[in-house]
Design a protein around this motif. Structure first.
Motif, mmCIF file in Angstrom:
data_model
loop_
_atom_site.group_PDB
_atom_site.id
_atom_site.type_symbol
_atom_site.label_atom_id
_atom_site.label_comp_id
_atom_site.label_asym_id
_atom_site.label_seq_id
_atom_site.Cartn_x
_atom_site.Cartn_y
_atom_site.Cartn_z
ATOM 1 N N MET A 1 6.227 7.897 -7.534
ATOM 2 C CA MET A 1 6.795 8.305 -6.247
ATOM 3 C C MET A 1 8.317 8.415 -6.277
ATOM 4 O O MET A 1 8.932 8.856 -5.311
ATOM 5 C CB MET A 1 6.381 7.307 -5.156
ATOM 6 C CG MET A 1 4.904 7.346 -4.807
ATOM 7 S SD MET A 1 4.449 6.033 -3.631
ATOM 8 C CE MET A 1 5.446 6.491 -2.212
ATOM 9 N N GLN B 1 0.829 -1.199 0.000
ATOM 10 C CA GLN B 1 0.000 0.000 0.000
ATOM 11 C C GLN B 1 0.872 1.261 0.000
ATOM 12 O O GLN B 1 2.075 1.214 0.264
ATOM 13 C CB GLN B 1 -0.921 0.001 1.214
ATOM 14 C CG GLN B 1 -1.881 -1.174 1.242
ATOM 15 C CD GLN B 1 -2.832 -1.185 0.058
ATOM 16 O OE1 GLN B 1 -3.561 -0.218 -0.177
ATOM 17 N NE2 GLN B 1 -2.834 -2.284 -0.695
ATOM 18 N N GLU B 2 0.248 2.401 -0.269
ATOM 19 C CA GLU B 2 0.998 3.652 -0.421
ATOM 20 C C GLU B 2 1.765 4.017 0.847
ATOM 21 O O GLU B 2 2.894 4.522 0.776
ATOM 22 C CB GLU B 2 0.047 4.793 -0.800
ATOM 23 C CG GLU B 2 0.773 6.098 -1.109
ATOM 24 C CD GLU B 2 -0.142 7.138 -1.714
ATOM 25 O OE1 GLU B 2 0.342 8.253 -1.991
ATOM 26 O OE2 GLU B 2 -1.345 6.843 -1.913
ATOM 27 N N ASN B 3 1.182 3.771 2.001
ATOM 28 C CA ASN B 3 1.875 4.085 3.241
ATOM 29 C C ASN B 3 3.190 3.318 3.346
ATOM 30 O O ASN B 3 4.230 3.874 3.754
ATOM 31 C CB ASN B 3 0.990 3.764 4.445
ATOM 32 C CG ASN B 3 1.641 4.148 5.758
ATOM 33 O OD1 ASN B 3 2.035 5.298 5.955
ATOM 34 N ND2 ASN B 3 1.770 3.191 6.666
ATOM 35 N N GLN C 1 -4.481 -2.858 -8.760
ATOM 36 C CA GLN C 1 -3.240 -2.231 -8.291
ATOM 37 C C GLN C 1 -2.296 -3.283 -7.691
ATOM 38 O O GLN C 1 -1.624 -3.024 -6.702
ATOM 39 C CB GLN C 1 -3.556 -1.153 -7.256
ATOM 40 C CG GLN C 1 -4.373 0.003 -7.762
ATOM 41 C CD GLN C 1 -3.580 0.918 -8.690
ATOM 42 O OE1 GLN C 1 -2.385 1.104 -8.533
ATOM 43 N NE2 GLN C 1 -4.264 1.501 -9.659
ATOM 44 N N LYS D 1 2.313 3.688 -9.427
ATOM 45 C CA LYS D 1 2.450 4.531 -8.237
ATOM 46 C C LYS D 1 3.896 4.518 -7.744
ATOM 47 O O LYS D 1 4.439 5.549 -7.329
ATOM 48 C CB LYS D 1 1.500 4.048 -7.142
ATOM 49 C CG LYS D 1 1.437 4.944 -5.914
ATOM 50 C CD LYS D 1 0.346 4.477 -4.953
ATOM 51 C CE LYS D 1 -1.040 4.705 -5.556
ATOM 52 N NZ LYS D 1 -2.132 4.335 -4.614
ATOM 53 N N ASN E 1 5.840 4.718 0.981
ATOM 54 C CA ASN E 1 6.501 5.892 1.559
ATOM 55 C C ASN E 1 7.559 5.493 2.583
ATOM 56 O O ASN E 1 8.637 6.095 2.659
ATOM 57 C CB ASN E 1 5.470 6.813 2.216
ATOM 58 C CG ASN E 1 4.682 7.608 1.192
ATOM 59 O OD1 ASN E 1 5.234 8.104 0.213
ATOM 60 N ND2 ASN E 1 3.376 7.735 1.400
#
Length: 608
Positions: free
Chosen positions: A470, A422-424, A460, A466, A427
């Protein structure tokens, strides 16, 4: 020297006198008068340089294994000397050599001559015919084996073979068929030879399927632990060392024919270092590697992984050996893709998602081994399919980074696979300067992923676009030869279209890549994984002269035809390692396939 395999190879690769692992050598740019003349020039091409500007050029000049210059035909022709070899690309497209960031090369070569490949077969009818034909020629004491690289959805029939069909095709010749690390099939002769019956106990997390009559069907189920599948691959009779060396040569030629000039080996279960690396090491010691190979070490002894890594680190150095190292022909890169077996998750989408919480020692085991890598300066990679697994592991990695004052973030490290990250978590990976190697596993198991987790989540899985947006470090690959085919072109097709090997649409529009983006992941992106982004991945001046002339134009052919692309000329370090079509006369000699019954002798590898 500690590493007997780090030697000077005069026949193909050039020695670099530097203590820095990857130092880009700049070729002198004087080209007139007494300036350097090219060893090789290729003209009349459409050359995708894959630099930051995505430039296209007409011709390329090579000197001492590196790119001397790319430019217009007239510019490059000025670099011709009395000994320059000139090739005409006839308008064909040239790309940097493909680099698979997660391919089990040494293991693939070790078994290649023993395996019947269903990769690319269009119908189950034909697959069963091949099975029958191979059973008829397989000698007593050997098995028919189909070990991954296929999907039932690639067949027109869109289904698995039945145990009855397998038994009918193979009769009394023992046979083992593997689908990913999800399930396998033993025919009755195989069950009898291994003394497997209704009373045989399967490894924990696996089972033997039984029919309505209580008898074994021959189907082996990973639920989701693939130990039952590993065990029965390992029980098959091995080839001789000569046959494994021959198989390695055949497999690497097959990869060259598909445009692969580099591969990063992720080790593998049942594949021990250094014992099982003899096929590749024999080529490396003889200076006959036609592919640049970087390898990571995968521990085999569950519960004793830390001790294995300690022993490896005491006797091997990553990347180089003292002041002299190879120009990236056969290099040790670090540890992984498994570090601790207790911290592994399995990618079997036919079974429920495994949870780390079910294995209470995983956190302690992983932390201890990662700390060992960080303190010894060893890069590492970690197998992780699910976002929940990655989130848990990141807790450990962040803790280590804090305890070592940022030392982890200064080393090269990455996650492999990451289908549901996931995006979290992305990061968090970026904050630790990590990377991700993604593979085309969803192209071969995407239909089962949708069935279990839903079409929305599959859009996804993994969120490749993504990751790119990023600015994460991302490389592409296949996870061949078992979990997917080793052919890079269906993997590129999947990245671009979001479709599986059965042409089922899984990725959403926002998660599909342009052709340039996908190619970048397979070249410069993958070079990052092995800390080689400064020496390969583009065709800029001073980079390694690893390039491919394609059968058709990758940038303009209809999407479906991307699957069918291959090389007509493959060059590694300025040397031709494969030639076809108008370049067939440049194709280096290759020994005859052994043993005489090898499926490769009759079918080759990928089926077209």
């Amino acid at each position: 020297m500690k590493n007997s395999h780090f030697k000077f190879y005069p026949l193909l690769f050039f020695v670099c006198l530097s203590s820095c692992k990857h130092e880009k050598t700049t070729v002198p740019n004087q080209v007139n008068g007494y300036g350097p003349k090219a060893d090789l020039i290729v003209t009349n091409a459409k050359i995708a340089v894959m630099d930051e500007h995505r430039s296209f050029k007409e011709a390329i000049a090579v000197k001492d294994g590196k790119v001397l210059k790319v430019g217009r035909n007239t510019e490059i022709e000025e670099l011709q000397g009395s000994n320059t070899k000139i090739l005409n690309a006839n308008g064909r497209t040239i790309i940097p050599g493909l680099n698979d960031s997660h391919l089990h090369l040494t293991r693939g070569g070790r078994f290649y001559n023993a395996e019947l490949r269903w990769d690319g077969v269009k119908t189950l009818k034909r697959a069963l015919e091949m099975l029958k034909e191979q059973a008829q020629r397989t000698p007593e004491g050997q098995w028919v084996r189909v070990i991954g690289g296929w999907s039932p959805f690639q067949f027109e029939e869109k289904r698995f073979p039945t145990p009855e069909e397998i038994n009918e095709a193979t009769r009394d010749v023992p046979t083992y068929i593997l689908f990913l690390y999800s399930r396998g099939w033993l025919n009755q002769a195989g069950l009898d030879l291994l003394n497997i019956n209704e009373n045989t106990k399967a490894p924990m997390g696996s089972s033997f399927e039984k029919g309505a009559n209580g008898k074994l069907t021959g189907v082996l189920l990973a639920e989701p632990n693939p130990a039952i599948l590993y065990a029965h691959i390992g029980s098959l009779p091995p080839l001789t060392e000569a046959q494994m060396v021959n198989g390695t040569k055949q497999f690497y030629r097959e990869l060259n024919s598909l445009g692969i000039t580099s591969g990063i080996d992720a080790g593998g279960g049942g594949h021990k270092f250094p014992k099982d690396y003899t096929g590749t090491k024999a080529l490396a010691d003889a200076g006959k590697m036609p592919i640049r190979l970087s390898y990571y070490l995968f521990p085999q002894n569950k519960g004793a992984e830390y001790e294995e890594f300690q022993e490896w680190m005491a006797n091997n150095e990553v990347g180089h050996n003292g002041e002299i190292h190879l120009d990236h022909g056969y290099e040790l890169e670090g540890g992984g893709e498994f570090l601790a077996w207790s911290a592994g998750d399995f990618e079997n989408f036919l079974a429920p998602q495994p949870l780390l919480e079910d294995r209470p020692t995983w956190r302690k085991d992983l932390k201890r081994i990662v700390l060992l890598h960080v303190n010894r300066g060893w890069p590492f990679r970690i197998h992780a399919t699910y976002g929940e697994t990655i989130a848990n592991m990141l807790d450990v990695l962040e803790e280590i980074n804090e305890e070592t004052s940022g030392k982890l973030a200064s080393e090269r490290w990455l996650f492999d696979h990451a289908e549901t990250v996931q995006e979290n978590e992305l990061n968090r990976i970026k904050a630790l300067n990590g990377g991700i190697a993604i593979q085309a596993r969803m192209a071969y198991a995407g239909e089962y992923f949708v069935e279990r987790y839903g079409a929305e989540k599959a859009k996804q899985a993994p969120p490749v676009k993504k990751m790119i947006d990023m600015g994460l470090n991302v490389g592409a690959g296949t996870d061949g030869t078992r979990v997917a085919s080793y052919n890079p072109w269906p993997a590129l097709y999947w990245l671009i279209t979001g479709k599986t090997a059965g042409d089922f649409q899984i990725a959403g529009p926002s998660n599909r890549l342009s052709r340039e983006e996908a190619l970048h992941l397979y070249t410069k992106g993958s070079a990052w994984i092995s800390k080689e982004e400064d020496v390969k991945g583009t065709l800029e001046q001073g980079m390694y002269a690893d390039f491919v002339i394609l059968s058709e134009d990758y940038f303009t052919v209809p999407e479906k035809q991307i699957n069918d692309l291959k090389s007509v000329l493959t060059v590694v370090g300025g040397k031709v390692v494969y030639g076809d079509k108008e370049f067939e006369n440049l194709n280096p000699d290759l020994p005859e396939v052994i043993p005489s019954w090898s499926p490769v002798k009759f079918y080759g590898g990928y089926q077209r």
